[in-house]
Design a protein around this motif. Structure first.
Motif, PDB file in Angstrom:
ATOM      1  N   LEU A   1     -13.489 -35.196  -0.318  1.00  0.00           N
ATOM      2  CA  LEU A   1     -14.859 -35.105  -0.867  1.00  0.00           C
ATOM      3  C   LEU A   1     -15.895 -34.808  -0.071  1.00  0.00           C
ATOM      4  O   LEU A   1     -16.103 -35.352   1.249  1.00  0.00           O
ATOM      5  CB  LEU A   1     -15.295 -36.825  -1.118  1.00  0.00           C
ATOM      6  CG  LEU A   1     -14.100 -37.474  -1.895  1.00  0.00           C
ATOM      7  CD1 LEU A   1     -14.790 -38.925  -2.219  1.00  0.00           C
ATOM      8  CD2 LEU A   1     -13.339 -36.835  -2.818  1.00  0.00           C
ATOM      9  N   ARG A   2     -16.566 -33.711  -0.338  1.00  0.00           N
ATOM     10  CA  ARG A   2     -17.765 -33.259   0.468  1.00  0.00           C
ATOM     11  C   ARG A   2     -18.863 -32.891  -0.180  1.00  0.00           C
ATOM     12  O   ARG A   2     -19.272 -31.977  -1.035  1.00  0.00           O
ATOM     13  CB  ARG A   2     -17.259 -31.697   0.998  1.00  0.00           C
ATOM     14  CG  ARG A   2     -15.993 -31.856   1.986  1.00  0.00           C
ATOM     15  CD  ARG A   2     -15.838 -30.639   2.607  1.00  0.00           C
ATOM     16  NE  ARG A   2     -14.984 -30.666   3.669  1.00  0.00           N
ATOM     17  CZ  ARG A   2     -14.561 -30.185   4.502  1.00  0.00           C
ATOM     18  NH1 ARG A   2     -14.892 -28.758   4.642  1.00  0.00           N
ATOM     19  NH2 ARG A   2     -13.676 -30.288   5.533  1.00  0.00           N
ATOM     20  N   PRO A   3     -19.925 -34.140  -0.359  1.00  0.00           N
ATOM     21  CA  PRO A   3     -21.265 -33.937  -0.827  1.00  0.00           C
ATOM     22  C   PRO A   3     -22.134 -33.099  -0.327  1.00  0.00           C
ATOM     23  O   PRO A   3     -22.178 -32.794   1.082  1.00  0.00           O
ATOM     24  CB  PRO A   3     -21.522 -35.592  -0.810  1.00  0.00           C
ATOM     25  CG  PRO A   3     -20.586 -36.117   0.373  1.00  0.00           C
ATOM     26  CD  PRO A   3     -19.650 -35.272   0.578  1.00  0.00           C
TER      27      PRO A   3
ATOM     28  N   GLY B   1     -11.795 -24.394  -1.135  1.00  0.00           N
ATOM     29  CA  GLY B   1     -12.378 -25.514  -0.941  1.00  0.00           C
ATOM     30  C   GLY B   1     -13.243 -25.782   0.506  1.00  0.00           C
ATOM     31  O   GLY B   1     -14.161 -26.053   0.779  1.00  0.00           O
ATOM     32  N   ASP B   2     -12.417 -24.879   1.625  1.00  0.00           N
ATOM     33  CA  ASP B   2     -12.920 -24.792   2.748  1.00  0.00           C
ATOM     34  C   ASP B   2     -14.162 -23.850   2.724  1.00  0.00           C
ATOM     35  O   ASP B   2     -14.954 -24.165   3.234  1.00  0.00           O
ATOM     36  CB  ASP B   2     -11.654 -24.437   3.593  1.00  0.00           C
ATOM     37  CG  ASP B   2     -12.111 -24.116   5.050  1.00  0.00           C
ATOM     38  OD1 ASP B   2     -12.727 -25.138   5.654  1.00  0.00           O
ATOM     39  OD2 ASP B   2     -11.937 -22.946   5.751  1.00  0.00           O
ATOM     40  N   ILE B   3     -13.777 -22.686   2.065  1.00  0.00           N
ATOM     41  CA  ILE B   3     -14.996 -21.829   2.167  1.00  0.00           C
ATOM     42  C   ILE B   3     -16.201 -22.197   1.280  1.00  0.00           C
ATOM     43  O   ILE B   3     -17.443 -22.218   1.613  1.00  0.00           O
ATOM     44  CB  ILE B   3     -14.639 -20.344   1.264  1.00  0.00           C
ATOM     45  CG1 ILE B   3     -13.288 -19.928   2.529  1.00  0.00           C
ATOM     46  CG2 ILE B   3     -15.604 -19.478   1.374  1.00  0.00           C
ATOM     47  CD1 ILE B   3     -12.533 -18.985   1.774  1.00  0.00           C
TER      48      ILE B   3
ATOM     49  N   SER C   1     -16.993 -25.258   0.233  1.00  0.00           N
ATOM     50  CA  SER C   1     -17.868 -26.460   0.949  1.00  0.00           C
ATOM     51  C   SER C   1     -18.869 -26.089   1.981  1.00  0.00           C
ATOM     52  O   SER C   1     -19.821 -26.568   2.045  1.00  0.00           O
ATOM     53  CB  SER C   1     -17.142 -27.672   1.277  1.00  0.00           C
ATOM     54  OG  SER C   1     -16.144 -27.004   2.492  1.00  0.00           O
ATOM     55  N   ASP C   2     -18.208 -25.070   2.939  1.00  0.00           N
ATOM     56  CA  ASP C   2     -19.232 -24.631   3.793  1.00  0.00           C
ATOM     57  C   ASP C   2     -20.438 -23.875   3.142  1.00  0.00           C
ATOM     58  O   ASP C   2     -21.527 -24.155   3.608  1.00  0.00           O
ATOM     59  CB  ASP C   2     -18.730 -23.506   4.801  1.00  0.00           C
ATOM     60  CG  ASP C   2     -18.174 -24.098   5.968  1.00  0.00           C
ATOM     61  OD1 ASP C   2     -17.856 -25.239   6.126  1.00  0.00           O
ATOM     62  OD2 ASP C   2     -18.184 -23.412   7.194  1.00  0.00           O
ATOM     63  N   GLU C   3     -20.591 -23.069   2.077  1.00  0.00           N
ATOM     64  CA  GLU C   3     -21.452 -22.671   1.517  1.00  0.00           C
ATOM     65  C   GLU C   3     -22.418 -23.669   0.947  1.00  0.00           C
ATOM     66  O   GLU C   3     -23.482 -23.318   0.995  1.00  0.00           O
ATOM     67  CB  GLU C   3     -20.941 -21.574   0.312  1.00  0.00           C
ATOM     68  CG  GLU C   3     -21.899 -20.690  -0.325  1.00  0.00           C
ATOM     69  CD  GLU C   3     -21.565 -20.085  -1.457  1.00  0.00           C
ATOM     70  OE1 GLU C   3     -20.331 -20.066  -1.811  1.00  0.00           O
ATOM     71  OE2 GLU C   3     -22.469 -19.398  -2.261  1.00  0.00           O
TER      72      GLU C   3
HETATM   73 MG    MG Z   1     -14.148 -25.648   7.159  1.00  0.00          MG
END
Ligand code: MG
Ligand code: IPM
Length: 380
Positions: free
Chosen positions: A105-107, A248-250, A252-254
């Protein structure tokens, strides 16, 4: 009640930001009726140096028995040359995989006081509150076969495999739909169903799960590249975004950068619920180890502190204490106290340690005010 927690500071700025969490824990123990049992161990490059592997078996078992893990960050130039399977990052990947923490979970929340830190216009990001649910233990990060093959004659071949099963898609989908029910009730599922079979399966399985169990939630599908674009064009159209490990990695950084302050964002990685509804969980800041500023008292400890607040909320069921920590962070920001990464005109720039002081002070002030208010109410 004693809350068990394993701390893994890791590399780079990890130890500095985690030191502030330790101080916060000590403060909370001193000032309230809350007790923690804390273990501390190494992970990543620090573990390579100490034990010869980025995550030692003993460390893993400590984390498993604690059930709740708080990590700082891993990686750094010192270990850039080592092979993938024993790089610092491999320690984190092993921890996620072994504890089966499939839902990340990345808010991405824009704090009012930090609205100018975003590179986007204030009217585009004001009030932004997105939750990215990233699949964390499958996909191209773990798929077999993988490796670099020597084809001879100076030619080589690098291979990674994107692979998902229905079970993996459904279980992360469930977390996303459950979260949406607690929020604005909307899920956007992102994949590349137009070019990838794994994406086609993802879309079909999410659609079927939605129809069978979550018809009350509004579901839409988006190609991941379009999702990346929409995040910049109109980020507030999103509530929950569910997507695979790599996208999701990309994304979520954005999403994190929309807030202008990577140094502010916490994350939680959850496993499946047991009979009592408890989940194995790992909490970590979204930011990395920032080796360029490590050891200089410059790092922003707020993401680590907010990750700890997430642990209070999701692992210890102490939403009351999580609220207090988050309120303290908000108070510090409103008072114009900033680390260098979120510095703005007219604010006071402080180091890691002083930011930790400020949060603890705000917490203590709020506690004092709360107890003053309650004595007054009692006297009335
Ligand atoms: Mg990352
Ligand atoms: C993250 C990081 C990790 C990832 C690295 C450090 C292995 O970028 O948590 O987003 O790619 O998952």
């Amino acid at each position: 009640m004693i809350y068990k927690i394993a701390l893994l500071p890791g590399d780079g700025i990890g130890p500095e930001v985690m030191a502030q969490v330790r101080r916060l824990i000590a403060h909370m123990e001193k000032s309230g009726d809350i007790r923690f049992e804390v273990w501390e161990d190494v992970i990543g490059g620090a573990a390579i140096d100490a034990y010869g592997a980025p995550l030692a078996d003993d460390t893993l078992e400590t984390c498993r028995s604690a059930g709740t893990v708080l990590m700082g960050a891993v990686g750094g130039p010192k270990w850039d040359k080592v092979e993938y399977s024993i790089r610092p990052e491999a320690g984190l990947l092993r921890l996620r995989k072994e504890l089966d923490l499939f839902a990340n979970l990345r808010p991405a929340i824009v704090f009012d006081a930090l609205i100018d830190a975003s590179t986007l216009k204030p009217e585009v990001v004001r009030g932004l509150d997105i939750l990215i649910v990233r699949e964390l233990t499958g996909g191209v990060y773990f798929g077999q076969p993988r490796g670099i093959e020597d084809l001879g004659g100076g030619e080589r071949r690098g291979v990674n495999t994107q692979v998902y099963t229905t079970m993996e898609i459904r279980r992360v989908g469930r977390v996303a739909f459950d979260m949406a029910r607690l929020r604005s009730g909307r899920v956007t599922s992102a994949e590349k169903a137009n070019v990838m079979e794994s994406g086609k399966l993802w879309r079909e399985d999410i659609t079927a799960l939605h129809a069978a169990e979550y018809a009350d939630v509004a579901l839409s599908h988006m190609y991941a590249d379009n999702c990346a674009m929409q995040l910049l064009r109109n980020p507030r159209q999103f509530d929950v975004i569910v997507t695979d490990n790599l996208f999701g990695d990309i994304l979520s950084d954005e999403a994190a950068m929309l807030t202008g302050s990577l140094g502010m964002l916490p994350s939680a990685s959850l496993g499946a619920a047991d009979e009592k509804g408890r989940r194995m969980a790992l909490y970590e800041p979204v930011h990395g180890s920032a080796p360029d500023i490590a050891g200089q008292d410059k790092a922003n400890p707020l993401a680590a502190i907010l990750s700890f607040a997430m642990a209070l909320r999701y692992s210890f069921d102490r939403g009351d204490l999580a609220d207090r920590v988050e309120d303290a962070v908000r108070a510090v920001l409103s008072a114009g106290i900033r680390t260098a990464d979120i510095m703005a005109d007219g604010c006071r720039c402080v180091g890691t340690q002083a930011m930790g002081d400020a949060v603890i002070e705000a917490l203590a002030t709020n506690e004092a005010r709360a107890s003053y208010d309650s004595t007054r109410t009692a006297k009335k």
